[in-house]
Write a protein that holds these residues in place. Structure first.
Motif, mmCIF file in Angstrom:
data_model
loop_
_atom_site.group_PDB
_atom_site.id
_atom_site.type_symbol
_atom_site.label_atom_id
_atom_site.label_comp_id
_atom_site.label_asym_id
_atom_site.label_seq_id
_atom_site.Cartn_x
_atom_site.Cartn_y
_atom_site.Cartn_z
ATOM 1 N N THR A 87 -19.485 4.110 -23.687
ATOM 2 C CA THR A 87 -20.894 4.446 -23.514
ATOM 3 C C THR A 87 -21.694 3.619 -24.506
ATOM 4 O O THR A 87 -21.423 3.667 -25.705
ATOM 5 C CB THR A 87 -21.154 5.944 -23.792
ATOM 6 O OG1 THR A 87 -20.387 6.722 -22.868
ATOM 7 C CG2 THR A 87 -22.626 6.290 -23.662
ATOM 8 N N GLY A 140 -31.855 1.229 -18.327
ATOM 9 C CA GLY A 140 -31.981 2.576 -17.781
ATOM 10 C C GLY A 140 -30.711 3.378 -17.969
ATOM 11 O O GLY A 140 -29.613 2.869 -17.812
ATOM 12 N N GLY A 141 -30.853 4.618 -18.355
ATOM 13 C CA GLY A 141 -29.711 5.500 -18.536
ATOM 14 C C GLY A 141 -29.090 5.458 -19.916
ATOM 15 O O GLY A 141 -28.261 6.301 -20.233
ATOM 16 N N TRP A 142 -29.440 4.479 -20.741
ATOM 17 C CA TRP A 142 -28.872 4.419 -22.084
ATOM 18 C C TRP A 142 -29.420 5.555 -22.930
ATOM 19 O O TRP A 142 -30.639 5.763 -23.000
ATOM 20 C CB TRP A 142 -29.256 3.120 -22.765
ATOM 21 C CG TRP A 142 -28.328 1.982 -22.555
ATOM 22 C CD1 TRP A 142 -27.574 1.732 -21.443
ATOM 23 C CD2 TRP A 142 -28.072 0.930 -23.464
ATOM 24 N NE1 TRP A 142 -26.873 0.565 -21.621
ATOM 25 C CE2 TRP A 142 -27.159 0.053 -22.845
ATOM 26 C CE3 TRP A 142 -28.532 0.628 -24.732
ATOM 27 C CZ2 TRP A 142 -26.691 -1.091 -23.459
ATOM 28 C CZ3 TRP A 142 -28.077 -0.519 -25.343
ATOM 29 C CH2 TRP A 142 -27.157 -1.365 -24.713
ATOM 30 N N PRO A 143 -28.551 6.282 -23.607
ATOM 31 C CA PRO A 143 -29.041 7.262 -24.576
ATOM 32 C C PRO A 143 -29.716 6.536 -25.744
ATOM 33 O O PRO A 143 -29.308 5.442 -26.132
ATOM 34 C CB PRO A 143 -27.770 7.965 -25.055
ATOM 35 C CG PRO A 143 -26.732 7.670 -24.023
ATOM 36 C CD PRO A 143 -27.107 6.328 -23.454
ATOM 37 N N PRO A 178 -37.769 7.071 -22.806
ATOM 38 C CA PRO A 178 -36.760 7.585 -21.879
ATOM 39 C C PRO A 178 -35.408 7.788 -22.571
ATOM 40 O O PRO A 178 -34.967 6.950 -23.345
ATOM 41 C CB PRO A 178 -36.669 6.495 -20.812
ATOM 42 C CG PRO A 178 -37.999 5.803 -20.862
ATOM 43 C CD PRO A 178 -38.407 5.844 -22.318
ATOM 44 N N ASN A 179 -34.784 8.914 -22.286
ATOM 45 C CA ASN A 179 -33.453 9.267 -22.790
ATOM 46 C C ASN A 179 -33.379 9.399 -24.310
ATOM 47 O O ASN A 179 -32.290 9.334 -24.884
ATOM 48 C CB ASN A 179 -32.399 8.279 -22.306
ATOM 49 C CG ASN A 179 -32.371 8.172 -20.800
ATOM 50 O OD1 ASN A 179 -32.398 9.166 -20.102
ATOM 51 N ND2 ASN A 179 -32.374 6.950 -20.299
#
Length: 188
Positions: A87, A140-143, A178-179
């Motif tokens: 991740t 996008g989607g990366w913490p 985001p995130n």
């Protein structure tokens, strides 16, 4: 004509601009992210300053531009591994501290191992230059883990995606990306 704004809360810079008005000073993912904020009022609170890429590293930059290290933030890319799955995430901490990769980050992700991502991976995955990686415009989607001290700082200086410039924005704004998640004890 590009208009300069003198509203820089710290440091010694020749000029500053609303970041969205200077896409030439931003990595493409950063410019895209700021463009998507249009109409929200968020983009207007982000400034960009044009600087010397030869002094982009934190200590040299702070000395050259008279920026206190306690308002300078670093964004690092982390690779957390669990069960063969990697991740990628970004972590933001003040320059006066270090991200606690081996404990705080590893535990946060429930990973067996966490480490700084290799430079070529960080650059390829983010579309940003090494030494300029920023949490604005991450994949996008990366913490995104933000140390609580960063979120509490009225204004912070951080990369723009390019080594030649820096962003100045409210620390609290990073916690709204985001995130993003504000993490107590992320840095020590």
């Amino acid at each position: 004509m590009i208009r300069s704004s003198p509203a820089v809360p710290f440091g010694r810079f020749d000029a500053s601009w609303p970041a969205a008005s200077r896409p030439d000073l931003l990595a493409e993912p950063v410019a895209t992210a700021l463009g998507q904020w249009g109409g929200t009022g968020l983009a207007e609170s982000v400034l960009v300053v044009d600087t010397d890429p030869e002094v982009a590293d934190t200590a040299a930059f702070c000395a050259a531009y008279e920026v206190p290290p306690d308002v300078s933030a670093n964004c690092v890319v982390i690779a957390a591994k669990r069960g063969g799955v990697v991740t990628h995430a970004a972590c933001v901490a003040l320059a006066t501290t270090r991200v606690d990769v081996n404990s705080a980050v590893r535990k946060h992700f429930g990973a067996r191992k966490a480490s700084f991502a290799p430079m070529d991976t960080a650059v390829a995955e983010t579309g940003m230059e090494y030494g300029g990686i920023t949490p604005v415009g991450l994949p996008g989607g990366w913490p995104l883990l933000v140390d609580e001290a960063v979120a509490a700082t009225p204004f912070v200086l951080i990369g723009s995606g390019k080594r030649r410039s820096k962003l100045i924005l409210p620390g609290a704004l990073l916690a709204r990306l985001p995130n993003a998640e504000v993490v107590a004890g992320l840095a020590c």
